[in-house]
Scaffold this motif. Sequence first.
Motif, PDB file in Angstrom:
ATOM      1  N   TYR A  93       1.176  -1.171  -0.017  1.00 25.07           N
ATOM      2  CA  TYR A  93      -0.118  -0.063  -0.034  1.00 25.07           C
ATOM      3  C   TYR A  93       0.937   0.999  -0.043  1.00 25.07           C
ATOM      4  N   GLY A  94       0.644   2.122  -0.973  1.00 26.63           N
ATOM      5  CA  GLY A  94       1.248   3.492  -0.807  1.00 26.63           C
ATOM      6  C   GLY A  94       0.541   4.241  -0.247  1.00 26.63           C
ATOM      7  N   TYR A  95       0.278   5.436  -0.739  1.00 24.97           N
ATOM      8  CA  TYR A  95      -0.666   6.790  -0.276  1.00 24.97           C
ATOM      9  C   TYR A  95      -2.130   6.589  -1.041  1.00 24.97           C
ATOM     10  N   GLY A  96      -3.170   5.904  -0.276  1.00 23.67           N
ATOM     11  CA  GLY A  96      -4.307   5.841  -0.848  1.00 23.67           C
ATOM     12  C   GLY A  96      -4.390   4.874  -2.103  1.00 23.67           C
ATOM     13  N   ILE A  97      -3.652   4.105  -2.419  1.00 28.19           N
ATOM     14  CA  ILE A  97      -3.416   3.377  -3.522  1.00 28.19           C
ATOM     15  C   ILE A  97      -2.741   1.873  -3.129  1.00 28.19           C
ATOM     16  N   TRP A  98      -3.257   0.782  -3.734  1.00 31.07           N
ATOM     17  CA  TRP A  98      -2.900  -0.376  -3.614  1.00 31.07           C
ATOM     18  C   TRP A  98      -1.466  -0.580  -4.876  1.00 31.07           C
ATOM     19  N   ILE A  99      -0.470  -1.779  -4.526  1.00 31.00           N
ATOM     20  CA  ILE A  99       0.534  -1.521  -5.253  1.00 31.00           C
ATOM     21  C   ILE A  99       0.810  -3.299  -5.340  1.00 31.00           C
ATOM     22  N   ASN A 100       0.946  -3.671  -6.588  1.00 34.44           N
ATOM     23  CA  ASN A 100       1.456  -5.049  -6.761  1.00 34.44           C
ATOM     24  C   ASN A 100       2.739  -5.188  -7.429  1.00 34.44           C
ATOM     25  N   LYS A 101       3.526  -6.112  -6.638  1.00 31.57           N
ATOM     26  CA  LYS A 101       5.048  -6.184  -7.355  1.00 31.57           C
ATOM     27  C   LYS A 101       5.327  -7.614  -7.574  1.00 31.57           C
ATOM     28  N   LYS A 102       6.037  -7.933  -8.618  1.00 32.24           N
ATOM     29  CA  LYS A 102       6.792  -9.013  -8.968  1.00 32.24           C
ATOM     30  C   LYS A 102       8.156  -8.831  -8.785  1.00 32.24           C
ATOM     31  N   ASP A 103       8.652  -9.732  -7.856  1.00 33.22           N
ATOM     32  CA  ASP A 103      10.065  -9.548  -7.255  1.00 33.22           C
ATOM     33  C   ASP A 103      10.291  -8.038  -6.879  1.00 33.22           C
ATOM     34  N   VAL A 104      11.068  -7.144  -7.805  1.00 37.31           N
ATOM     35  CA  VAL A 104      11.222  -5.751  -7.327  1.00 37.31           C
ATOM     36  C   VAL A 104      10.240  -4.664  -8.287  1.00 37.31           C
ATOM     37  N   ASP A 105       9.679  -5.395  -9.223  1.00 38.94           N
ATOM     38  CA  ASP A 105       8.990  -4.448 -10.281  1.00 38.94           C
ATOM     39  C   ASP A 105       7.582  -4.186  -9.941  1.00 38.94           C
ATOM     40  N   VAL A 106       7.211  -3.190  -9.937  1.00 35.22           N
ATOM     41  CA  VAL A 106       5.825  -2.933  -9.809  1.00 35.22           C
ATOM     42  C   VAL A 106       4.993  -3.420 -11.108  1.00 35.22           C
ATOM     43  N   VAL A 107       4.067  -4.179 -11.148  1.00 30.55           N
ATOM     44  CA  VAL A 107       3.250  -4.581 -12.450  1.00 30.55           C
ATOM     45  C   VAL A 107       1.886  -3.951 -12.307  1.00 30.55           C
ATOM     46  N   LYS A 108       1.304  -3.433 -11.142  1.00 32.82           N
ATOM     47  CA  LYS A 108       0.207  -2.993 -11.172  1.00 32.82           C
ATOM     48  C   LYS A 108      -0.296  -2.084  -9.980  1.00 32.82           C
ATOM     49  N   TYR A 109      -0.636  -0.696 -10.255  1.00 33.69           N
ATOM     50  CA  TYR A 109      -1.173   0.338  -9.258  1.00 33.69           C
ATOM     51  C   TYR A 109      -2.747   0.019  -9.417  1.00 33.69           C
TER      52      TYR A 109
END
Length: 343
Positions: free
Chosen positions: A277-293
């Motif tokens: 979770y960032g600020y008001g937003i969910w964040i999906n990662k694969k290893d160190v890379d962000v795949v989806k906000y």
Amino acid sequence: MIKTMMERITSIQSDNDFSGSVLVKESHKVLIDSSFGYANRAEKINNQSGTRYGIASGCKLFTAIAICQLVEKRKLSFDAKLTECLDVKFPHFDEHVTVHHLLTHTSGVPDYFDEEVMDDFEELWIKTPMYHIRTLQDFLPLFQNEPMKNSPGEIFRYNNSGYILLGLIVEQASGLSFTDYVEEHIFKKVGMIDSGYFAFDSLPERTALGYIDHPDGTWKTNMYSLPAKGGSDGGAYVTVTDMARLWKSLMNHQVLSKEMTDRLLTAHVQEEKGSFYGYGIWINKKDVDVVKYHVMGYDPGVSFHSAYYPEDSRIVVVCSNKSSGAYKIMTAIEEEWAKVTNR
């Protein structure tokens, strides 16, 4: 791929009676723009891409953006304590709760909708009629005098009250009502001309009514199930097109500077493996890379999912005026995309 994706969406719609709108964009190209069901069942008014939908907690992102804008203007800081930026008494709150804690659901303050105590949102309005809830201050009696759930920074615990407090902070720092601030400094700024915070008893044209279906086939609207007017924890109305504009403007640093955008999109706290979770937003990662906000929202008569995929600048928006349905559509789109891209 688009044909197969549309076939999946149509199949899910048929099986689950999905009601709402779906928008898929890649860069500047619209791949899918489809709507299903009725915005008004009694009058048989169809949903369309220009229909305004409630998005429940999906608009916590707007609250976080508002806070970040005020930090940029040096009217706030992320390290500021709640007691320093809000002139409201909370007799049992920990004095070390900060703006950062509130943004990341790590404040430990009591939630007015505590899922450990109740599982039906409508239970809230038995003692406090929903038609009295029109401003952020109206929420305070629901949690203001309750004890802390845990110490600040201790754990991630999704918390609506924390975002009510953030909205009150926006009001005190800006001198505007929260909804006026968002409409002026976010919606107008990015061209979200059809979006807003509308009261149930004065909805504008092209606004979908939210529907709650019963097992026996009957239904009701959600008019008596939610606050009369939404605020900083949820309840804004958007069109799928407006939501796509928000993603584009955010990622192009039109609502915040690059530095502040990066701060908002930082994975500040981990919820589970691969999910942050960032600020008001969910964040999906694969290893160190962000795949989806992504953002999501569920209320009686509302289901909403929207995401931005940084690898190919793809945007997906799924708005529904029923209590469920958006997640299945979103999942199908992602599955079909993965088949083609091998991701």
